[in-house]
Scaffold this active site. Structure first.
Site, PDB file in Angstrom:
ATOM      1  N   GLN A 183       2.367   4.093   6.911  1.00  0.00           N
ATOM      2  CA  GLN A 183       3.520   4.068   6.001  1.00  0.00           C
ATOM      3  C   GLN A 183       4.772   3.485   6.643  1.00  0.00           C
ATOM      4  O   GLN A 183       5.756   3.217   5.953  1.00  0.00           O
ATOM      5  CB  GLN A 183       3.821   5.480   5.499  1.00  0.00           C
ATOM      6  CG  GLN A 183       2.783   6.044   4.559  1.00  0.00           C
ATOM      7  CD  GLN A 183       2.753   5.343   3.218  1.00  0.00           C
ATOM      8  OE1 GLN A 183       3.758   4.820   2.749  1.00  0.00           O
ATOM      9  NE2 GLN A 183       1.589   5.314   2.589  1.00  0.00           N
ATOM     10  N   HIS A 205      -2.536  -3.436   3.118  1.00  0.00           N
ATOM     11  CA  HIS A 205      -2.139  -3.316   1.711  1.00  0.00           C
ATOM     12  C   HIS A 205      -0.914  -2.438   1.500  1.00  0.00           C
ATOM     13  O   HIS A 205      -0.385  -2.373   0.395  1.00  0.00           O
ATOM     14  CB  HIS A 205      -3.310  -2.826   0.858  1.00  0.00           C
ATOM     15  CG  HIS A 205      -3.614  -1.363   0.970  1.00  0.00           C
ATOM     16  ND1 HIS A 205      -3.222  -0.452   0.008  1.00  0.00           N
ATOM     17  CD2 HIS A 205      -4.273  -0.659   1.904  1.00  0.00           C
ATOM     18  CE1 HIS A 205      -3.641   0.754   0.350  1.00  0.00           C
ATOM     19  NE2 HIS A 205      -4.283   0.660   1.501  1.00  0.00           N
ATOM     20  N   CYS A 329      -4.887   9.140  -2.074  1.00  0.00           N
ATOM     21  CA  CYS A 329      -6.269   9.468  -1.699  1.00  0.00           C
ATOM     22  C   CYS A 329      -6.710  10.820  -2.231  1.00  0.00           C
ATOM     23  O   CYS A 329      -7.878  11.165  -2.147  1.00  0.00           O
ATOM     24  CB  CYS A 329      -6.413   9.445  -0.178  1.00  0.00           C
ATOM     25  SG  CYS A 329      -6.075   7.827   0.531  1.00  0.00           S
TER      26      CYS A 329
END
Length: 398
Positions: A183, A205, A329
Site C-alpha cells: 500500500q 496493480h 481480499c
C-alpha cells in the site's frame, strides 16, 4: 442519464496508466520471446527484464540482483515468510516469527501455515490508532526469533508504521526484517536502506500497473528457500517463465510513481482531508479509524454507528460511487475486520466501517458529490435501524 462514475477504492486496485499499457504492448506481440531462449527474440525479452530490474532496484535504492519478480503481493509475502523461516530453521537458527495483529491476510495466513510445521508465531498488538509499539517488538524478541514481518502501511485504516525504527531494533538483534509495502508505493519513500528492511514486497496493480505481477526485494546475504521449484529463473528463487509484459509494466508504473510521488501525495492528501472534514461536519456518530495524521495520504476509513458498511456500499453503488468496507481480499466475509477488532473496536462499530481511497483521477467535484450523496444515505439507513431507535430512546430517557 446515469451519474458520473466515481471510483474511491484505489486501495483495492488501480487502473493501469496509459503509459504503462503502451510500454507493455510490444511484449505481447512483436517482442514475445521467452527470456530463457538464446536467440535474438529471447535476448530482447531478457534485455527488457534486465532493464526493468534496474528500474525497480533504482527506485528502492537496491542492487539489481536483490530484486525477484513474483506473481503479486501475496506470492511475495509467502516467499518472504516461508522462504526465510524455513532457511533459518534449516540452519539451526530458530523457529520463532513475529508479525503484527493487523497484517494483510497474505502474511497472517502464511504465519498460520508456518505454525502447522512447528514454528511459533507472536502477534504484536497495536494501539487504538493501529500503531505497533517499538518497545513491544523489543520485548517479543527471543534468541530463537528468525523473522519479523510488519507492514509499512495498513491497507484498511491507512496507519503508517515506524518501519525504520522497527527495522533498527531487528538489525541490532541480528533478526531478519520484512515489510509488506504493497500500500505504500506512490505514497511513501521506499529506500530500503533508510527503512532498515531486509525484504520488501510490492505489487503493480496498487500503483497503476497490471495485475498479476509483483516484486520482492531480498537484501544480499539473506537466506531464503524458493517456494516455486522448477527452472532456474530469478536466480533459482522463483521458477517459471517470467511475465515479461507484466514486469515491464510494473517497472514503468513504479518509475512513474516515484516521479509523481510529491504531486500525487499532495493531491491525495487534499482530497482525503476534504472528505474527512466534510463527513465529520455533516454526519453525527462517526469515527475516523487509524491515525489521524500518520496515515496514507489517500485513505479515509470511518465507522458509522448504528448501521452496516455493506448497506452503505450498495446504496453508493446505485449512485455509481465505488468504495469498500475493508480489505478487498476479505470483502465477502461476514466477520468484522480483524484490523478494526485489533484496535479494540466493538464488533457492531466495526461492521459499520467504510473505506474510501482516492487516486490520481479523482477531483474536488467528485469528493463534493460524495459529500452530497453519503449523508442522506446514512440518514436513510439509520431511520430503519433498530440500534438507532434504541439510541434515540435512551437519549430521550436520559
Amino acid at each position: 442519464m446515469a451519474p458520473e462514475q466515481i471510483y474511491l477504492d484505489h486501495a483495492a486496485t488501480t487502473p493501469a496508466d496509459p503509459q504503462v499499457v503502451e510500454a507493455m504492448l510490444p511484449y505481447f506481440t512483436q517482442q514475445f520471446g521467452n527470456p530463457s531462449s538464446i536467440y535474438r527474440l529471447g535476448r530482447t525479452a531478457l534485455e527488457a527484464l534486465d532493464e526493468a530490474r534496474e528500474t525497480v532496484a533504482a527506485v528502492l535504492g537496491a542492487r539489481r540482483k536483490e530484486i525477484v519478480f513474483t506473481g503479486g503481493g501475496s506470492e511475495g509475502d509467502n516467499l518472504a515468510l516461508k522462504g526465510v523461516a524455513l532457511a533459518q530453521r534449516e540452519a539451526g537458527r530458530g523457529n520463532h516469527v513475529i508479525i503484527s495483529a493487523i497484517e494483510h491476510h497474505a502474511v497472517l495466513h502464511t504465519a498460520e501455515y508456518l505454525e502447522r510445521f512447528g514454528f511459533e508465531v507472536t502477534q504484536l498488538p497495536v494501539d487504538s490508532d493501529g500503531l505497533v509499539r517499538v518497545a513491544d517488538l523489543e520485548a517479543a524478541l527471543r534468541p530463537t526469533t528468525v523473522l519479523v514481518s510488519i507492514m509499512y502501511a495498513n491497507n484498511e485504516i491507512g496507519t503508517i508504521q515506524p518501519i525504520a525504527e522497527l527495522g533498527a531494533v531487528c538489525r541490532a538483534h541480528d533478526v531478519i526484517f520484512h515489510t509488506d509495502a504493497v500500500q505504500a508505493v506512490g505514497a511513501l519513500p521506499l529506500n530500503v536502506k533508510a527503512l532498515n528492511v531486509d525484504l520488501l514486497t510490492l505489487t503493480a496493480h496498487k500503483f497503476y500497473g497490471p495485475k498479476g505481477v509483483g516484486a520482492l526485494y531480498i537484501r544480499r546475504g539473506v537466506p531464503l528457500l524458493p517456494q516455486l521449484n522448477g527452472g532456474s529463473q530469478e536466480r533459482r528463487l522463483r521458477a517459471g517463465t517470467e511475465n515479461v509484459p507484466g514486469i515491464v509494466g510494473l517497472a514503468t508504473a513504479l518509475r512513474l510513481s516515484a516521479e509523481r510521488l510529491e504531486s500525487d501525495r499532495a493531491h491525495s492528501t487534499m482530497l482525503r482531508d476534504r472528505l474527512i472534514a466534510g463527513l465529520e461536519q455533516r454526519v453525527e456518530h462517526i469515527h475516523l479509524n487509524g491515525h489521524r495524521t500518520q496515515r496514507l495520504p489517500n485513505n479515509v476509513n470511518l465507522s458509522f454507528d448504528f448501521i452496516e458498511g455493506e448497506s452503505m456500499l450498495l446504496l453508493l453503488d446505485q449512485q455509481n460511487i465505488y468504495a469498500s468496507s475493508g480489505s478487498a481480499c476479505s470483502s465477502g466475509s461476514l466477520e468484522p475486520s480483524h484490523v478494526l477488532m485489533a484496535l479494540g473496536m466493538p464488533p457492531e462499530r466495526a461492521h459499520g466501517s467504510l473505506r474510501l481511497t482516492v487516486g490520481r483521477a479523482n477531483t474536488v467535484e467528485q469528493i463534493d458529490r460524495v459529500l452530497e450523496v453519503l449523508p442522506p444515505i446514512v440518514e436513510r439507513l439509520r431511520s430503519v435501524s433498530p440500534l438507532y431507535r434504541q439510541h434515540l430512546a435512551a437519549t430521550s430517557a436520559g
